[in-house]
Design a protein around this motif. Sequence first.
Motif, PDB file in Angstrom:
ATOM      1  N   TYR A   1       0.898  -1.191   0.081  1.00 37.64           N
ATOM      2  CA  TYR A   1       0.141  -0.140  -0.034  1.00 37.64           C
ATOM      3  C   TYR A   1       0.817   1.136   0.212  1.00 37.64           C
ATOM      4  O   TYR A   1       1.686   1.447   0.799  1.00 37.64           O
ATOM      5  N   GLY A   2       0.570   2.120  -0.854  1.00 40.36           N
ATOM      6  CA  GLY A   2       1.175   3.394  -0.993  1.00 40.36           C
ATOM      7  C   GLY A   2       2.359   3.400  -1.747  1.00 40.36           C
ATOM      8  O   GLY A   2       2.967   4.433  -2.049  1.00 40.36           O
ATOM      9  N   LYS A   3       2.970   2.351  -2.428  1.00 38.05           N
ATOM     10  CA  LYS A   3       4.099   2.227  -2.973  1.00 38.05           C
ATOM     11  C   LYS A   3       3.965   2.236  -4.491  1.00 38.05           C
ATOM     12  O   LYS A   3       2.680   2.597  -5.059  1.00 38.05           O
ATOM     13  N   GLY A   4       4.850   2.408  -5.529  1.00 42.08           N
ATOM     14  CA  GLY A   4       4.899   2.813  -6.809  1.00 42.08           C
ATOM     15  C   GLY A   4       4.769   1.662  -7.894  1.00 42.08           C
ATOM     16  O   GLY A   4       4.363   0.442  -7.542  1.00 42.08           O
TER      17      GLY A   4
ATOM     18  N   ASN B   1      -8.995   1.777  -5.975  1.00 40.26           N
ATOM     19  CA  ASN B   1      -9.069   2.381  -4.855  1.00 40.26           C
ATOM     20  C   ASN B   1      -7.636   3.199  -4.333  1.00 40.26           C
ATOM     21  O   ASN B   1      -7.810   3.704  -3.098  1.00 40.26           O
ATOM     22  N   GLY B   2      -6.785   3.256  -5.241  1.00 37.25           N
ATOM     23  CA  GLY B   2      -5.566   4.157  -4.848  1.00 37.25           C
ATOM     24  C   GLY B   2      -4.597   3.367  -4.140  1.00 37.25           C
ATOM     25  O   GLY B   2      -3.925   4.340  -3.264  1.00 37.25           O
ATOM     26  N   TRP B   3      -4.498   2.256  -3.970  1.00 36.64           N
ATOM     27  CA  TRP B   3      -3.417   1.732  -3.137  1.00 36.64           C
ATOM     28  C   TRP B   3      -2.046   2.129  -3.665  1.00 36.64           C
ATOM     29  O   TRP B   3      -1.253   1.934  -2.886  1.00 36.64           O
ATOM     30  N   PHE B   4      -1.766   2.205  -4.893  1.00 35.06           N
ATOM     31  CA  PHE B   4      -0.465   2.247  -5.664  1.00 35.06           C
ATOM     32  C   PHE B   4      -0.483   3.652  -6.283  1.00 35.06           C
ATOM     33  O   PHE B   4      -1.427   4.229  -6.572  1.00 35.06           O
TER      34      PHE B   4
ATOM     35  N   TYR C   1     -15.599  -8.258  11.755  1.00 38.03           N
ATOM     36  CA  TYR C   1     -14.854  -7.172  12.249  1.00 38.03           C
ATOM     37  C   TYR C   1     -14.853  -6.019  11.324  1.00 38.03           C
ATOM     38  O   TYR C   1     -14.157  -5.087  11.201  1.00 38.03           O
ATOM     39  N   LYS C   2     -16.068  -5.792  10.630  1.00 37.56           N
ATOM     40  CA  LYS C   2     -16.200  -4.655   9.479  1.00 37.56           C
ATOM     41  C   LYS C   2     -16.124  -3.279  10.232  1.00 37.56           C
ATOM     42  O   LYS C   2     -15.830  -2.224   9.688  1.00 37.56           O
ATOM     43  N   ASP C   3     -16.809  -3.145  11.653  1.00 37.56           N
ATOM     44  CA  ASP C   3     -16.775  -1.876  12.290  1.00 37.56           C
ATOM     45  C   ASP C   3     -15.555  -1.766  13.167  1.00 37.56           C
ATOM     46  O   ASP C   3     -15.281  -0.692  13.886  1.00 37.56           O
ATOM     47  N   ILE C   4     -14.399  -2.683  12.997  1.00 39.72           N
ATOM     48  CA  ILE C   4     -13.373  -2.567  14.003  1.00 39.72           C
ATOM     49  C   ILE C   4     -12.274  -1.682  13.400  1.00 39.72           C
ATOM     50  O   ILE C   4     -11.548  -0.837  13.754  1.00 39.72           O
ATOM     51  N   TYR C   5     -11.693  -2.241  12.021  1.00 37.18           N
ATOM     52  CA  TYR C   5     -10.884  -1.380  11.410  1.00 37.18           C
ATOM     53  C   TYR C   5     -10.971  -0.321  10.426  1.00 37.18           C
ATOM     54  O   TYR C   5     -12.100  -0.223   9.919  1.00 37.18           O
ATOM     55  N   PRO C   6     -10.502   0.952  10.511  1.00 46.20           N
ATOM     56  CA  PRO C   6     -10.529   2.042   9.672  1.00 46.20           C
ATOM     57  C   PRO C   6     -10.382   1.715   8.249  1.00 46.20           C
ATOM     58  O   PRO C   6     -10.070   0.566   7.787  1.00 46.20           O
ATOM     59  N   ARG C   7     -10.361   2.705   7.177  1.00 52.80           N
ATOM     60  CA  ARG C   7     -10.350   2.596   5.927  1.00 52.80           C
ATOM     61  C   ARG C   7      -8.775   1.925   5.659  1.00 52.80           C
ATOM     62  O   ARG C   7      -8.601   1.105   4.845  1.00 52.80           O
ATOM     63  N   GLU C   8      -7.742   2.660   6.511  1.00 52.12           N
ATOM     64  CA  GLU C   8      -6.392   1.999   6.138  1.00 52.12           C
ATOM     65  C   GLU C   8      -5.856   1.893   7.565  1.00 52.12           C
ATOM     66  O   GLU C   8      -5.947   2.727   8.343  1.00 52.12           O
TER      67      GLU C   8
ATOM     68  N   GLN D   1      -9.855  -1.499   3.480  1.00 54.64           N
ATOM     69  CA  GLN D   1      -9.722  -2.175   2.083  1.00 54.64           C
ATOM     70  C   GLN D   1      -8.991  -3.537   2.084  1.00 54.64           C
ATOM     71  O   GLN D   1      -9.400  -4.155   1.080  1.00 54.64           O
ATOM     72  N   LEU D   2      -8.324  -3.832   3.057  1.00 53.74           N
ATOM     73  CA  LEU D   2      -7.831  -5.330   3.145  1.00 53.74           C
ATOM     74  C   LEU D   2      -9.260  -6.089   3.251  1.00 53.74           C
ATOM     75  O   LEU D   2      -8.973  -7.245   2.287  1.00 53.74           O
ATOM     76  N   GLY D   3     -10.154  -5.942   4.004  1.00 52.57           N
ATOM     77  CA  GLY D   3     -11.128  -6.767   3.851  1.00 52.57           C
ATOM     78  C   GLY D   3     -11.876  -6.785   2.506  1.00 52.57           C
ATOM     79  O   GLY D   3     -12.418  -7.823   2.082  1.00 52.57           O
ATOM     80  N   ILE D   4     -11.899  -5.616   1.758  1.00 47.69           N
ATOM     81  CA  ILE D   4     -12.688  -5.692   0.469  1.00 47.69           C
ATOM     82  C   ILE D   4     -11.887  -6.719  -0.320  1.00 47.69           C
ATOM     83  O   ILE D   4     -12.607  -7.472  -1.075  1.00 47.69           O
TER      84      ILE D   4
END
Length: 459
Positions: free
Chosen positions: A209-212, A256-259, A443-450, A382-385
């Motif tokens: 996530y966040g890399k090129g 979703n803009g991971w890269f 666990y859908k309401d446990i973790y935020p988007r990132e 997004q991991l869950g997605i």
Amino acid sequence: MEQYLKLLLEQIRCKRVHPYIKEEIQAHIEDQIEDNIQLGMTMEEAEKAAVEDMGSPVEVGIALDRIHRPKAAWGLIGLMAVISIAGIIFHELIAMNLQKYMEGDLLQSLGSIGRNIVASRTGSANFALYTLIGFVCMLIIYHIDYSVIARFAKVLALIMIGIIGYGLFAGTIIGGMRYAVRILGMNIHMPSMMMLYVPLYGAIIYSYYGKGYTAIVKSFLWMLVPTWITLRLPSLVMAAIMLVSMSVVLTIAIINGWFQVSKKRVIGILWGVEVVLPIGGLTAAYVLELLETYQIARIRSFLSGSGDANYITNILRVNFRGSSLLGAGSQDTVAYLPNFNSDYIFSYLISSYGLLVGAIVFSVFAVLIYTVFSVSFKQRNQLGICMGCGCGMIFLLNAVINVAENIGILPLSTTFLPFLSTGGRNLIVCYILMGIVLSIYRYKDIYPREAKRHISAVE
């Protein structure tokens, strides 16, 4: 502020959500402190006022506890229970319907089909046993946080690649294909095992996530290497299912803009490779006769509509055309169709009980698959997605290909109808995949988007 946060977090029972809530509330308080200082307050006054503005830590904590806690997926579990029970009943009905073939000389006159009938009678009990084992596995995975699986995604994936690579040389050959390999006293069915690779792939690319573009190249390698090895078994259909499923997962991640890459360019290259490489490779292999003999025979027979390899496809087409709207059709499926309780169970179903029953079963699967994708896309993290969509693609492609083959649209291959075809390994794998989906919902309401700081694959 520290006292306030400590008391607030004590009201929230789910410990996994504490870091995210603490970070969010603390950031809000600190912003308010800066505003208060600009109004002329001292640091101590500003902090005290900011904390008081937040309200009672007990009341706020209780409110957050109602939101951020594991959710029970009773609806989806109930649907799985109904499908499981219906599958057991259906296979018991198959065993009961086969009783007439067990009498007199009719069984011996059917030859290999007769042996298949005997196996099908015992298959009913085995199906019930594996369904029960699979359902228990599903519930166990359901209670395991899917992020725990994600942490070890690369390790698990490398183990799978190592097993299937070893299986290329030491696997048991059945019908020209290496199906299983024995490791530590266990027989591992390799095509079934590789279905579990797809949700792991979602977790693997999340670690980038966040890399090129370098991360995109690595993601391609994590996709192509196991697909190529699966193709070498050879398991053409499973390799295709893996490739398409992982390409969909990677596409979702890119959108979703991971890269940090050009989305349109990378997606265009991805699906260009997805279309050109398999079609071009398969065409070249067919022309140069690099495929196995039975694979070439199947393709030629399907294209010409004749030949021994197309014999079963013709039976399936006749069964479909001869099926009535409700009730048994004009064809005796059992007497002519092998593996009617596994590979061709949908054809058996419509020829024995009617097109309407087949439509109902297909609709149930459509609802189940829609629910899997719905659970995945409604997930905040997004991991869950991506992990959930990987599971959904396995169900979708296997179901669509199997039904298409059962009505004679596609050439025959090694496929199954999830949760309904016999085959203990495939059944258990499908229930494990559904367990991952249930864990994502839980666990859908446990973790935020990132949540990459806390959910990271092992490098």
